[in-house]
Design an enzyme around this catalytic site. Sequence first.
Site, PDB file in Angstrom:
ATOM      1  N   SER A 100       2.316   2.729  -2.529  1.00  0.00           N
ATOM      2  CA  SER A 100       3.532   2.402  -3.280  1.00  0.00           C
ATOM      3  C   SER A 100       3.695   3.234  -4.547  1.00  0.00           C
ATOM      4  CB  SER A 100       3.550   0.911  -3.631  1.00  0.00           C
ATOM      5  OG  SER A 100       2.316   0.473  -4.165  1.00  0.00           O
ATOM      6  N   THR A 101       3.143   4.448  -4.545  1.00  0.00           N
ATOM      7  CA  THR A 101       3.276   5.305  -5.718  1.00  0.00           C
ATOM      8  C   THR A 101       4.550   6.137  -5.703  1.00  0.00           C
ATOM      9  OG1 THR A 101       1.961   7.048  -4.647  1.00  0.00           O
ATOM     10  CG2 THR A 101       0.787   5.470  -6.058  1.00  0.00           C
ATOM     11  N   SER A 102       5.317   6.074  -4.613  1.00  0.00           N
ATOM     12  CA  SER A 102       6.589   6.795  -4.540  1.00  0.00           C
ATOM     13  C   SER A 102       7.341   6.325  -3.301  1.00  0.00           C
ATOM     14  CB  SER A 102       6.367   8.318  -4.464  1.00  0.00           C
ATOM     15  OG  SER A 102       5.742   8.674  -3.242  1.00  0.00           O
TER      16      SER A 102
ATOM     17  N   ILE B 297       9.378   4.992  -0.170  1.00  0.00           N
ATOM     18  CA  ILE B 297       9.645   3.680   0.405  1.00  0.00           C
ATOM     19  C   ILE B 297       8.763   2.615  -0.226  1.00  0.00           C
ATOM     20  CG2 ILE B 297       9.451   2.293   2.510  1.00  0.00           C
ATOM     21  CD1 ILE B 297      10.361   4.757   4.086  1.00  0.00           C
ATOM     22  N   GLY B 298       7.493   2.911  -0.405  1.00  0.00           N
ATOM     23  CA  GLY B 298       6.576   1.927  -0.979  1.00  0.00           C
ATOM     24  C   GLY B 298       6.973   1.500  -2.374  1.00  0.00           C
TER      25      GLY B 298
ATOM     26  N   THR C 193       0.842  -1.193   0.000  1.00  0.00           N
ATOM     27  CA  THR C 193       0.000   0.000   0.000  1.00  0.00           C
ATOM     28  C   THR C 193       0.877   1.243   0.000  1.00  0.00           C
ATOM     29  OG1 THR C 193      -0.181   0.131   2.423  1.00  0.00           O
ATOM     30  CG2 THR C 193      -1.805  -1.223   1.253  1.00  0.00           C
TER      31      THR C 193
ATOM     32  N   SER D  29       7.846   3.455  12.190  1.00  0.00           N
ATOM     33  CA  SER D  29       8.860   4.512  12.148  1.00  0.00           C
ATOM     34  C   SER D  29       9.591   4.541  13.473  1.00  0.00           C
ATOM     35  CB  SER D  29       8.191   5.861  11.894  1.00  0.00           C
ATOM     36  OG  SER D  29       9.083   6.930  12.120  1.00  0.00           O
TER      37      SER D  29
ATOM     38  N   TYR E 272       1.553  11.878  14.322  1.00  0.00           N
ATOM     39  CA  TYR E 272       2.216  10.855  13.509  1.00  0.00           C
ATOM     40  C   TYR E 272       2.888   9.828  14.411  1.00  0.00           C
ATOM     41  CZ  TYR E 272       5.626   8.801  10.269  1.00  0.00           C
ATOM     42  OH  TYR E 272       6.385   7.928   9.527  1.00  0.00           O
TER      43      TYR E 272
END
Length: 263
Positions: free
Chosen positions: A14-16, A18-19, A12, A140, A153
């Site tokens: 994953s468009t840029s 780390i993903g 999920t 994180s 966050y």
Amino acid sequence: MTTTSRRTVLVTGSTSGIGEAIAAAFARDGATVIVNGRDPQRTDAAAERLREADKDGEFLAVAADISTAQGARTLTDAVPDVDVLVNNAAIFSATPAFDITDEEWRRSFETNVLGGIRLTRHYAPRMVQRGWGRVVFISSESAISIPTEMIHYGATKTAQLAAARGFAQEVAGTGVTVNTILPGPTLTPGVEEFLTDRFGNDIPLAEAERRFITQERPTSLLRRFIRPEEVASLVHYVGSDAASATTGAALRVDGGIANTVIP
């Protein structure tokens, strides 16, 4: 046959960043990778970039917003079963602690926590039925070292640790593992924007990176931002057969930034 060959991997967000790096790592190992993002155009573009970089890779783009129950159902309807689930989708913003609104808190939890929980509830029982599976939450170092500039966050990332450990206990002895990865500051497009907002457009990116690490993350032993591919390497291992004895764990790839010997 390599360890994830012929398996289906959903990443999920994953468009840029780390993903996208995680998607590339699994595809190189022969897996079919589901590329996911909220925006259809961005999701399709990311899948096309990955195909261009790996001519032998198999990528399927599925746009769905997992921060909503309906969006999660859209994704699970399109892809009913996966062998490896990487819960990577997340949002973050720098906001003074007392200025974070209820809506910001809710949006952070819906995306960063409930999004992964929704998908794990769907996919993990099916993995159990097949006797093999991997669920990976991308948390994180902020989970154990709450950043003052974005406590909402940090709180969501701490919640991921608890959820992942609980799911790991639920699937004990089934051949399915559930783990959490804790990256440190990683130089993604989103973080580049964060650095620009924090230090201004007139500061070169490399200098902004140096200043942030020196001034705000001085415990870093790496002394630089992590690259997405470095995080992807650990995620790929945890999602493989080789990591069969690793479950219920919180694994750090934070450049030594957390000044602790645990988790």
